[in-house]
Scaffold this motif. Structure first.
Motif, PDB file in Angstrom:
ATOM      1  N   SER A 155      23.646  -0.091  20.821  1.00 12.89           N
ATOM      2  CA  SER A 155      23.509   1.016  19.892  1.00 12.89           C
ATOM      3  C   SER A 155      23.851   0.575  18.478  1.00 12.89           C
ATOM      4  O   SER A 155      24.844  -0.132  18.253  1.00 12.89           O
ATOM      5  CB  SER A 155      24.435   2.166  20.317  1.00 12.89           C
ATOM      6  OG  SER A 155      24.341   3.244  19.413  1.00 12.89           O
ATOM      7  N   HIS A 156      22.996   0.993  17.534  1.00 16.09           N
ATOM      8  CA  HIS A 156      23.222   0.651  16.127  1.00 16.09           C
ATOM      9  C   HIS A 156      22.640   1.737  15.251  1.00 16.09           C
ATOM     10  O   HIS A 156      21.432   2.013  15.302  1.00 16.09           O
ATOM     11  CB  HIS A 156      22.582  -0.696  15.783  1.00 16.09           C
ATOM     12  CG  HIS A 156      22.750  -1.091  14.344  1.00 16.09           C
ATOM     13  ND1 HIS A 156      23.976  -1.389  13.779  1.00 16.09           N
ATOM     14  CD2 HIS A 156      21.829  -1.209  13.345  1.00 16.09           C
ATOM     15  CE1 HIS A 156      23.810  -1.692  12.501  1.00 16.09           C
ATOM     16  NE2 HIS A 156      22.512  -1.582  12.215  1.00 16.09           N
ATOM     17  N   GLU A 157      23.495   2.411  14.487  1.00 13.55           N
ATOM     18  CA  GLU A 157      23.075   3.464  13.573  1.00 13.55           C
ATOM     19  C   GLU A 157      22.206   4.511  14.271  1.00 13.55           C
ATOM     20  O   GLU A 157      21.106   4.844  13.835  1.00 13.55           O
ATOM     21  CB  GLU A 157      22.331   2.862  12.367  1.00 13.55           C
ATOM     22  CG  GLU A 157      23.200   1.951  11.507  1.00 13.55           C
ATOM     23  CD  GLU A 157      22.438   1.397  10.316  1.00 13.55           C
ATOM     24  OE1 GLU A 157      21.198   1.609  10.255  1.00 13.55           O
ATOM     25  OE2 GLU A 157      23.072   0.767   9.455  1.00 13.55           O
ATOM     26  N   ASN A 158      22.728   5.005  15.382  1.00 10.02           N
ATOM     27  CA  ASN A 158      22.072   6.063  16.170  1.00 10.02           C
ATOM     28  C   ASN A 158      20.763   5.618  16.826  1.00 10.02           C
ATOM     29  O   ASN A 158      20.020   6.443  17.359  1.00 10.02           O
ATOM     30  CB  ASN A 158      21.815   7.304  15.316  1.00 10.02           C
ATOM     31  CG  ASN A 158      23.099   7.976  14.872  1.00 10.02           C
ATOM     32  OD1 ASN A 158      24.073   8.021  15.638  1.00 10.02           O
ATOM     33  ND2 ASN A 158      23.126   8.481  13.653  1.00 10.02           N
ATOM     34  N   GLN A 159      20.460   4.327  16.767  1.00 10.85           N
ATOM     35  CA  GLN A 159      19.292   3.776  17.439  1.00 10.85           C
ATOM     36  C   GLN A 159      19.756   2.888  18.590  1.00 10.85           C
ATOM     37  O   GLN A 159      20.793   2.238  18.498  1.00 10.85           O
ATOM     38  CB  GLN A 159      18.445   2.946  16.466  1.00 10.85           C
ATOM     39  CG  GLN A 159      17.877   3.742  15.303  1.00 10.85           C
ATOM     40  CD  GLN A 159      16.836   4.762  15.741  1.00 10.85           C
ATOM     41  OE1 GLN A 159      16.036   4.494  16.624  1.00 10.85           O
ATOM     42  NE2 GLN A 159      16.852   5.929  15.121  1.00 10.85           N
TER      43      GLN A 159
END
Length: 244
Positions: free
Chosen positions: A198-202
């Motif tokens: 997960s990274h910045e809501n992605q």
């Protein structure tokens, strides 16, 4: 007179030798062919029979004139549809329903992921029509014991994947004991087990687990579909009935 509804995936660009052999048998037995007017298998089918000067063919369309017509000697059947329906795909369904109902058997040339072809297969089962399926990935027609609705659904889902909601439903219906009861919890489980990053809501699939998913990108939007093996992955990570 015997009749057959021939359909298949738009994505298919050429006929295999086995499909051609089947078409030649249709010609030799003077079977009446019903076929649509789309690109892909519809057009390839029309072109083949036209090249053999075989005119025992009816091209079905929801339009006043077929989008594709390989021979002026073919019959044309305009199929009525519900004009209030806006979706082009749903409108075309009326044509396919007509051809299934007005033929004795269905011959489907399938890539395993065409939704329209899958619907034609299911309709043939529902109406107890004779059914023949050429599956592109196996380069052969499916055997008799493979022509079951469950087997066909497995092929379809192995190519298109399950939505998160469908996986959650399967978890609930199975003997897998986890705390996963909704889609958000499934996503959290995947992240906590390092299957998703997960990274910045992605989120993206960890490369070690890419074979468990089907990732599609369309117009900048990523969709992650789940393969059935994900259920085994979840089960293996659930110890003695307690979600790990």
């Amino acid at each position: 007179m015997k009749s057959v509804f021939i359909s298949g995936s738009i994505a298919i660009k050429e006929l295999s030798s086995e499909v051609i052999n089947s078409f030649d048998k249709i010609i030799s037995q003077n079977i009446h062919v019903y076929v649509g007017d789309a690109d892909g298998i519809d057009t390839l089918t029309q072109n083949y029979f036209a090249s053999k000067s075989y005119i025992n063919v009816t091209v079905c369309t929801i339009k006043e004139y077929p989008r594709n017509l390989a021979s002026n000697h073919f019959n044309i059947q305009q199929v009525n549809y519900d004009k209030s329906i806006k979706s082009h795909r749903e409108r075309q369904t009326f044509k396919d329903e007509f051809m299934t109902a007005h033929t004795e058997y269905s011959f489907i040339v399938w890539d395993g992921k065409s939704k329209g072809s899958f619907a034609n297969i299911k309709r043939a089962f529902e109406q107890e029509k004779k059914l023949k399926i050429y599956y592109v990935k196996l380069d052969r027609c499916l055997l008799k014991d493979e022509l079951t609705l469950s087997s066909i659904e497995n092929i379809y889902k192995s190519n298109t994947g399950y939505t998160p909601g469908e996986i959650v439903a399967k978890i609930k219906a199975s003997n897998i004991y986890t705390n996963i009861s909704k889609v958000s919890e499934l996503k959290e489980w995947m992240i906590s087990h390092n299957i998703f990053k997960s990274h910045e809501n992605q989120v993206e699939v960890n490369s070690n687990y890419k074979d468990y998913f089907i990732v599609e990108n369309y117009r900048g939007t990523q969709t992650i579909k789940y393969k059935k093996d994900v259920l085994d992955l979840i089960s293996e990570n659930s110890i003695f009935g307690i979600n790990s």
